[in-house]
Design a protein around this motif. Sequence first.
Motif, PDB file in Angstrom:
ATOM      1  N   GLU A  39       0.856  -1.174   0.000  1.00 46.25           N
ATOM      2  CA  GLU A  39       0.000   0.000   0.000  1.00 46.25           C
ATOM      3  C   GLU A  39       0.899   1.234   0.000  1.00 46.25           C
ATOM      4  OE1 GLU A  39      -3.493  -0.705   2.945  1.00 46.25           O
ATOM      5  OE2 GLU A  39      -1.739  -1.778   3.724  1.00 46.25           O
ATOM      6  N   MET A  40       0.348   2.362  -0.436  1.00 44.85           N
ATOM      7  CA  MET A  40       1.149   3.578  -0.422  1.00 44.85           C
ATOM      8  C   MET A  40       1.519   3.950   1.013  1.00 44.85           C
ATOM      9  SD  MET A  40       0.289   7.453  -1.719  1.00 44.85           S
ATOM     10  CE  MET A  40      -0.865   7.708  -0.369  1.00 44.85           C
ATOM     11  N   VAL A  41       2.805   4.233   1.220  1.00 43.76           N
ATOM     12  CA  VAL A  41       3.311   4.678   2.511  1.00 43.76           C
ATOM     13  C   VAL A  41       3.763   6.132   2.346  1.00 43.76           C
ATOM     14  CG1 VAL A  41       5.026   4.311   4.315  1.00 43.76           C
ATOM     15  CG2 VAL A  41       4.079   2.348   3.079  1.00 43.76           C
ATOM     16  N   VAL A  42       3.258   7.005   3.177  1.00 42.36           N
ATOM     17  CA  VAL A  42       3.623   8.417   3.082  1.00 42.36           C
ATOM     18  C   VAL A  42       5.049   8.611   3.599  1.00 42.36           C
ATOM     19  CG1 VAL A  42       3.034  10.756   3.819  1.00 42.36           C
ATOM     20  CG2 VAL A  42       1.215   9.095   3.348  1.00 42.36           C
ATOM     21  N   ALA A  43       5.862   9.289   2.810  1.00 40.92           N
ATOM     22  CA  ALA A  43       7.273   9.475   3.171  1.00 40.92           C
ATOM     23  C   ALA A  43       7.422  10.174   4.515  1.00 40.92           C
ATOM     24  CB  ALA A  43       7.985  10.267   2.075  1.00 40.92           C
ATOM     25  N   GLN A  44       6.543  11.096   4.813  1.00 40.49           N
ATOM     26  CA  GLN A  44       6.615  11.797   6.091  1.00 40.49           C
ATOM     27  C   GLN A  44       6.371  10.848   7.263  1.00 40.49           C
ATOM     28  OE1 GLN A  44       3.940  15.145   6.428  1.00 40.49           O
ATOM     29  NE2 GLN A  44       5.383  16.247   7.723  1.00 40.49           N
ATOM     30  N   ALA A  45       5.472   9.869   7.067  1.00 41.25           N
ATOM     31  CA  ALA A  45       5.228   8.885   8.130  1.00 41.25           C
ATOM     32  C   ALA A  45       6.469   8.048   8.380  1.00 41.25           C
ATOM     33  CB  ALA A  45       4.042   7.993   7.745  1.00 41.25           C
ATOM     34  N   LEU A  46       7.199   7.709   7.328  1.00 46.99           N
ATOM     35  CA  LEU A  46       8.442   6.966   7.504  1.00 46.99           C
ATOM     36  C   LEU A  46       9.469   7.789   8.279  1.00 46.99           C
ATOM     37  CD1 LEU A  46       8.936   5.257   4.015  1.00 46.99           C
ATOM     38  CD2 LEU A  46       8.467   4.134   6.193  1.00 46.99           C
ATOM     39  N   HIS A  47       9.481   9.073   8.033  1.00 48.59           N
ATOM     40  CA  HIS A  47      10.441   9.942   8.694  1.00 48.59           C
ATOM     41  C   HIS A  47      10.188  10.021  10.199  1.00 48.59           C
ATOM     42  CE1 HIS A  47      13.224  13.274   9.260  1.00 48.59           C
ATOM     43  NE2 HIS A  47      12.265  13.984   9.829  1.00 48.59           N
ATOM     44  N   HIS A  48       8.918  10.000  10.567  1.00 46.63           N
ATOM     45  CA  HIS A  48       8.577  10.201  11.978  1.00 46.63           C
ATOM     46  C   HIS A  48       8.516   8.908  12.774  1.00 46.63           C
ATOM     47  CE1 HIS A  48       7.993  14.494  11.736  1.00 46.63           C
ATOM     48  NE2 HIS A  48       7.226  14.352  10.675  1.00 46.63           N
ATOM     49  N   GLY A  49       8.818   7.791  12.168  1.00 46.62           N
ATOM     50  CA  GLY A  49       8.911   6.560  12.945  1.00 46.62           C
ATOM     51  C   GLY A  49       7.904   5.504  12.539  1.00 46.62           C
ATOM     52  N   ARG A  50       7.658   4.532  13.435  1.00 46.48           N
ATOM     53  CA  ARG A  50       6.764   3.392  13.215  1.00 46.48           C
ATOM     54  C   ARG A  50       7.214   2.576  12.003  1.00 46.48           C
ATOM     55  NH1 ARG A  50       0.735   5.384  13.070  1.00 46.48           N
ATOM     56  NH2 ARG A  50       0.304   3.273  13.775  1.00 46.48           N
ATOM     57  N   ARG A  51       8.504   2.579  11.756  1.00 45.79           N
ATOM     58  CA  ARG A  51       9.006   1.943  10.538  1.00 45.79           C
ATOM     59  C   ARG A  51       8.759   0.445  10.479  1.00 45.79           C
ATOM     60  NH1 ARG A  51      14.533   5.578  10.455  1.00 45.79           N
ATOM     61  NH2 ARG A  51      13.482   7.536   9.898  1.00 45.79           N
ATOM     62  N   PRO A  52       8.949  -0.310  11.572  1.00 45.30           N
ATOM     63  CA  PRO A  52       8.671  -1.746  11.469  1.00 45.30           C
ATOM     64  C   PRO A  52       7.230  -2.035  11.028  1.00 45.30           C
ATOM     65  CG  PRO A  52       9.963  -1.302  13.422  1.00 45.30           C
ATOM     66  CD  PRO A  52       9.556   0.034  12.867  1.00 45.30           C
ATOM     67  N   MET A  53       6.284  -1.266  11.557  1.00 46.95           N
ATOM     68  CA  MET A  53       4.905  -1.478  11.169  1.00 46.95           C
ATOM     69  C   MET A  53       4.679  -1.129   9.699  1.00 46.95           C
ATOM     70  SD  MET A  53       1.441   0.313  12.601  1.00 46.95           S
ATOM     71  CE  MET A  53       1.639   1.701  11.470  1.00 46.95           C
ATOM     72  N   LEU A  54       5.343  -0.089   9.224  1.00 50.55           N
ATOM     73  CA  LEU A  54       5.144   0.386   7.860  1.00 50.55           C
ATOM     74  C   LEU A  54       5.937  -0.410   6.826  1.00 50.55           C
ATOM     75  CD1 LEU A  54       5.306   4.212   8.575  1.00 50.55           C
ATOM     76  CD2 LEU A  54       3.249   2.914   7.977  1.00 50.55           C
ATOM     77  N   LEU A  55       7.063  -0.982   7.226  1.00 51.33           N
ATOM     78  CA  LEU A  55       7.987  -1.550   6.247  1.00 51.33           C
ATOM     79  C   LEU A  55       8.154  -3.064   6.323  1.00 51.33           C
ATOM     80  CD1 LEU A  55      10.835   1.119   6.427  1.00 51.33           C
ATOM     81  CD2 LEU A  55       9.186   0.799   4.566  1.00 51.33           C
ATOM     82  N   ALA A  56       7.810  -3.681   7.448  1.00 48.58           N
ATOM     83  CA  ALA A  56       8.079  -5.113   7.599  1.00 48.58           C
ATOM     84  C   ALA A  56       7.244  -5.939   6.630  1.00 48.58           C
ATOM     85  CB  ALA A  56       7.798  -5.546   9.037  1.00 48.58           C
ATOM     86  N   PHE A  57       7.848  -7.019   6.140  1.00 49.48           N
ATOM     87  CA  PHE A  57       7.132  -7.942   5.257  1.00 49.48           C
ATOM     88  C   PHE A  57       7.720  -9.329   5.417  1.00 49.48           C
ATOM     89  CE2 PHE A  57      10.586  -6.105   2.745  1.00 49.48           C
ATOM     90  CZ  PHE A  57      11.172  -7.221   2.159  1.00 49.48           C
ATOM     91  N   ASP A  58       6.978 -10.320   4.950  1.00 47.64           N
ATOM     92  CA  ASP A  58       7.443 -11.700   5.001  1.00 47.64           C
ATOM     93  C   ASP A  58       8.340 -11.969   3.794  1.00 47.64           C
ATOM     94  OD1 ASP A  58       6.747 -14.424   6.469  1.00 47.64           O
ATOM     95  OD2 ASP A  58       6.838 -14.854   4.313  1.00 47.64           O
ATOM     96  N   PRO A  59       9.437 -12.694   3.953  1.00 47.92           N
ATOM     97  CA  PRO A  59      10.330 -12.942   2.811  1.00 47.92           C
ATOM     98  C   PRO A  59       9.637 -13.580   1.615  1.00 47.92           C
ATOM     99  CG  PRO A  59      11.408 -13.574   4.861  1.00 47.92           C
ATOM    100  CD  PRO A  59       9.984 -13.241   5.216  1.00 47.92           C
ATOM    101  N   SER A  60       8.561 -14.316   1.853  1.00 46.87           N
ATOM    102  CA  SER A  60       7.864 -14.970   0.743  1.00 46.87           C
ATOM    103  C   SER A  60       7.204 -13.978  -0.205  1.00 46.87           C
ATOM    104  CB  SER A  60       6.799 -15.931   1.281  1.00 46.87           C
ATOM    105  OG  SER A  60       5.758 -15.227   1.947  1.00 46.87           O
ATOM    106  N   GLU A  61       7.057 -12.723   0.220  1.00 49.33           N
ATOM    107  CA  GLU A  61       6.374 -11.726  -0.618  1.00 49.33           C
ATOM    108  C   GLU A  61       7.209 -11.253  -1.800  1.00 49.33           C
ATOM    109  OE1 GLU A  61       4.698  -8.498   1.714  1.00 49.33           O
ATOM    110  OE2 GLU A  61       4.737  -9.788   3.481  1.00 49.33           O
ATOM    111  N   LYS A  62       8.516 -11.432  -1.758  1.00 45.13           N
ATOM    112  CA  LYS A  62       9.374 -10.913  -2.812  1.00 45.13           C
ATOM    113  C   LYS A  62       9.191 -11.673  -4.125  1.00 45.13           C
ATOM    114  CE  LYS A  62      13.654  -9.950  -1.652  1.00 45.13           C
ATOM    115  NZ  LYS A  62      13.789  -8.536  -2.061  1.00 45.13           N
ATOM    116  N   PRO A  63       9.360 -10.952  -5.285  1.00 40.91           N
ATOM    117  CA  PRO A  63       9.796  -9.567  -5.433  1.00 40.91           C
ATOM    118  C   PRO A  63       8.709  -8.576  -5.029  1.00 40.91           C
ATOM    119  CG  PRO A  63       9.256 -10.496  -7.583  1.00 40.91           C
ATOM    120  CD  PRO A  63       9.176 -11.616  -6.599  1.00 40.91           C
TER     121      PRO A  63
END
Length: 329
Positions: A39-63
């Motif tokens: 899903e779209m992640v707002v760059a400002q939200a990444l800057h202010h934290g909560r990164r594991p919640m916003l960025l974590a994924f299961d290895p099976s999802e790749k690419p």
Amino acid sequence: MDDVFAAHRFSVAPMMDYTDRHFRVLMRQITGRSLLYTEMVVAQALHHGRRPMLLAFDPSEKPLALQVGGDDPALLAQAARLAAEWNYDEINLNVGCPSEKVQKGRFGACLMADPDRVAHCVAAMAAAGPLPVTVKHRIGIDALDSFEALVRFVDCVAAAGASRFSVHARKAWLSGLDPKQNRTLPPLRPELVHQLKYERPTLRIELNGGLQHLDDCLPHLQQLDGVMVGRAVYDHPLRWRRVDQDLFGQREQPEATASSVVRGLIPYAERWCTNGGRLWPIARHLVQVVEGVRGARHWRRQLGEAAGAKTAGPEVLDASARQLEDQGL
């Protein structure tokens, strides 16, 4: 780089509230080769934290590509660095969302009116790390809908370092239509996407919008570099069970079935629930895995009731898979 993009002939579009990590693992039971998006992640939200919640994924999802929204080159450069650190395969800039909320944040489709700003953002992202930087956009917005304006936008952003353009073949009305209407009311004009590829043959151009079946995609892939499908994948996931076989030549791979999808999710659900997650966020995406067969409604209702319980675990998916297997589904 060429080999990477040659493999991404089919992708599942980023969709807010739909293409979360659970749905992406579901899709990996159907296609292992398609490129998936967050899903779209707002760059400002990444800057202010909560990164594991916003960025974590299961290895099976790749690419897997991280889609970001924003118009600040510095924040987007930081997002590109984070995407590389978290081992994404690509970072994608949203220049296509027409929602009023996104417009107020000065990103999404409204940025098509400012190609220089988009170019500055893309250049900053490309300089920040090793990942390909791609752009998802419309064929135009409001009165800025000529083919010449589309070419000017693409040329400007390509010169800044964009590696691929995923073009939604509808323009967006930024006032008067809501996001749902903007997916259906402006007429589809895929011929403009084909013309763009003809005029700029060295650029990687992907078509998005209006593709309902795999057979709809095949003629476009004769001229374009890729196709991107959104709602039709979410609403009818098993409709795309032959993507790997027909687009990527994996003829030996068995086609997914409803039961194989549900059963394939069990190891993931075990990890998720063991770490304190609830089953429902996973199970909610299974609603359309069974459709058009006798008993589908009853199966959905049973799954929903069982998976909605606070104590529900992977055993619910096991029971649901066995029900489908008993019916040969």
